[in-house]
Design a protein around this motif. Structure first.
Motif, PDB file in Angstrom:
ATOM      1  N   PHE A 183      -4.412  27.229 -72.785  1.00 57.20           N
ATOM      2  CA  PHE A 183      -4.246  26.382 -71.610  1.00 57.20           C
ATOM      3  C   PHE A 183      -5.511  26.442 -70.760  1.00 57.20           C
ATOM      4  O   PHE A 183      -6.309  27.376 -70.846  1.00 57.20           O
ATOM      5  CB  PHE A 183      -3.037  26.832 -70.778  1.00 57.20           C
ATOM      6  N   GLU A 184      -5.682  25.436 -69.922  1.00 60.47           N
ATOM      7  CA  GLU A 184      -6.795  25.373 -68.976  1.00 60.47           C
ATOM      8  C   GLU A 184      -6.304  24.657 -67.715  1.00 60.47           C
ATOM      9  O   GLU A 184      -5.888  23.500 -67.778  1.00 60.47           O
ATOM     10  CB  GLU A 184      -7.990  24.620 -69.561  1.00 60.47           C
ATOM     11  N   TYR A 185      -6.328  25.365 -66.599  1.00 65.71           N
ATOM     12  CA  TYR A 185      -5.953  24.781 -65.311  1.00 65.71           C
ATOM     13  C   TYR A 185      -7.216  24.630 -64.478  1.00 65.71           C
ATOM     14  O   TYR A 185      -7.983  25.587 -64.311  1.00 65.71           O
ATOM     15  CB  TYR A 185      -4.954  25.673 -64.581  1.00 65.71           C
ATOM     16  N   LEU A 186      -7.459  23.420 -63.935  1.00 64.01           N
ATOM     17  CA  LEU A 186      -8.673  23.160 -63.167  1.00 64.01           C
ATOM     18  C   LEU A 186      -8.323  22.452 -61.865  1.00 64.01           C
ATOM     19  O   LEU A 186      -7.517  21.517 -61.857  1.00 64.01           O
ATOM     20  CB  LEU A 186      -9.664  22.322 -63.980  1.00 64.01           C
ATOM     21  N   GLU A 187      -8.966  22.910 -60.790  1.00 63.52           N
ATOM     22  CA  GLU A 187      -8.798  22.282 -59.476  1.00 63.52           C
ATOM     23  C   GLU A 187     -10.151  22.224 -58.778  1.00 63.52           C
ATOM     24  O   GLU A 187     -10.828  23.249 -58.635  1.00 63.52           O
ATOM     25  CB  GLU A 187      -7.812  23.064 -58.624  1.00 63.52           C
ATOM     26  N   GLU A 188     -10.557  21.024 -58.359  1.00 61.35           N
ATOM     27  CA  GLU A 188     -11.806  20.822 -57.626  1.00 61.35           C
ATOM     28  C   GLU A 188     -11.496  20.284 -56.233  1.00 61.35           C
ATOM     29  O   GLU A 188     -10.612  19.440 -56.071  1.00 61.35           O
ATOM     30  CB  GLU A 188     -12.714  19.833 -58.367  1.00 61.35           C
ATOM     31  N   ASN A 189     -12.257  20.757 -55.246  1.00 64.88           N
ATOM     32  CA  ASN A 189     -12.054  20.313 -53.873  1.00 64.88           C
ATOM     33  C   ASN A 189     -13.397  20.052 -53.192  1.00 64.88           C
ATOM     34  O   ASN A 189     -14.449  20.508 -53.648  1.00 64.88           O
ATOM     35  CB  ASN A 189     -11.281  21.367 -53.063  1.00 64.88           C
ATOM     36  N   ASN A 190     -13.327  19.292 -52.088  1.00 64.57           N
ATOM     37  CA  ASN A 190     -14.479  19.053 -51.210  1.00 64.57           C
ATOM     38  C   ASN A 190     -15.648  18.451 -51.975  1.00 64.57           C
ATOM     39  O   ASN A 190     -15.470  17.494 -52.715  1.00 64.57           O
ATOM     40  CB  ASN A 190     -14.852  20.360 -50.496  1.00 64.57           C
TER      41      ASN A 190
END
Length: 283
Positions: A183-190
């Motif tokens: 699995f791969e969980y990715l979160e990008e912000n700003n």
């Protein structure tokens, strides 16, 4: 050193209507000091690092480039992927690596962190990377290896105020007998972006040559499943053949899901020959 020779017309990024020669260069000093502690059961290593770097002159405006700062390019002499540009300015990069190995010299755990401190702001550098500011994001990697086949990893980018996470990536792979999950969980912000999804996969190794695979992605930004992929693969020393079915979904309910059935044949090490059929109707 880089010597760029070009002639361009009607472009906004280069000098136009004449032959141009641009000479660029950068110099750096990278230093590290491994500190090691050993016993009968483990070996621990802490390695502080620093890099002094300077590059005179000016550079083309790369503020909108998709460059991301991470441990893979933190100590690079030139972090830009463009062939004809070198990032200019003077900077100090500080970081450290930590490693833990067991008695059989198998690395169970490692941690790397680092940050770039620029002498001046550089408005021509990528805003996404934070290298346009005097103090970059704090970036890091953490890896825990359960055994030879199973591991968990984490990558992050922390704002220079150290209280805002701009990037999270958690990944893992686990193998139990002939079953492999990942699995791969990715979160990008700003300034880094706005991607937010999870990839998941499952592999059943029927034997040494045959396997079944399943992959899917859930997009939290659009609250939808983007695709799923099912395939069968046969592989030996010189040949790889696969039958793959892929179904893609859309956030717009008026659009029908796209379906694709593909047969691929790879002659190792020459390359892949795809044969596909689209627009399938599956009941």
């Amino acid at each position: 050193m880089k010597n760029s020779n070009y002639r361009a017309e009607n472009t906004a990024d280069h000098k136009n209507d004449k032959n141009n020669i641009e000479l660029m260069g950068a110099v750096s000093l990278l230093s590290s000091l491994p500190l090691e502690k050993q016993s009968e059961n483990y070996k621990k290593t802490l390695t502080p690092k620093l890099m002094l770097r300077t590059a005179p002159g000016h550079m083309r405006n790369m503020s909108d480039s998709q460059l991301k700062l991470g441990m893979e390019n933190l100590y690079a002499l030139n972090k830009l992927s463009a062939m004809d540009v070198i990032e200019t300015g003077t900077s100090l990069t500080l970081g450290a690596d930590y490693s833990y190995k067991n008695r059989s010299d198998f690395e169970k755990f490692n941690l790397s962190v680092g940050q770039v401190f620029n002498y001046d702001d550089n408005i021509d550098m990528s805003k996404q990377s934070s290298l346009n500011e005097k103090t970059s994001n704090l970036v890091g990697n953490v890896n825990y290896n359960i055994n030879e086949f199973s591991k968990v990893g984490y990558k992050f980018s922390l704002d220079d105020n150290y209280n805002t996470l701009n990037y999270n990536e958690i990944s893992g792979i686990f193998k139990i007998n002939k079953l492999v999950t990942n699995f791969e969980y990715l979160e990008e912000n700003n300034h880094i972006g706005n991607n937010h999804y999870v990839n998941a996969g499952l592999v059943l190794e029927l034997n040494k040559s045959n396997s079944l695979k399943f992959k899917t992605r859930e997009n939290f930004q659009t609250d939808s499943r983007e695709f799923y992929n099912i395939s069968y693969q046969y592989e030996n020393d010189c040949l790889r053949a696969a039958v793959e079915y892929n179904k893609s979904f859309y956030s717009d309910n008026d659009l029908e899901p796209g379906e694709n059935l593909m047969f691929t044949l790879t002659i190792i090490p020459f390359g892949k020959i795809p044969i596909s059929a689209t627009g399938l109707t599956v009941n």
